[in-house]
Design a protein around this motif. Sequence first.
Motif: not given
Length: 88
Positions: A57-60, A75-76, A80
């Motif tokens: 779950r990448p923040a960016r 991702a969004e 993210g």
Amino acid sequence: MIRIGQRLAIVNEIEDVPADLVVVRLKTCPVTPDFAMEGYGWEPATRAMLEEIENTRPARMLDIGTGTGILAIAAEKLGGSIGATEMY
């Protein structure tokens, strides 16, 4: 429907899905591996990236050469902040 990991599902525009899934809905999503192309979730590299996105779950994230946009959309949907661009 293509299930990825525990919560992520790739579906075409008309499929119904359980409410507990995070859904990436693609207008032209192949429904069987027979029609697999890169960028729809059937292809091993795309599937591996989607699993990694779900697990970390990448923040960016920056998706360069986004193609169908499936990685950026996933991702969004998982929370993210995403930048995505296609390269021609």
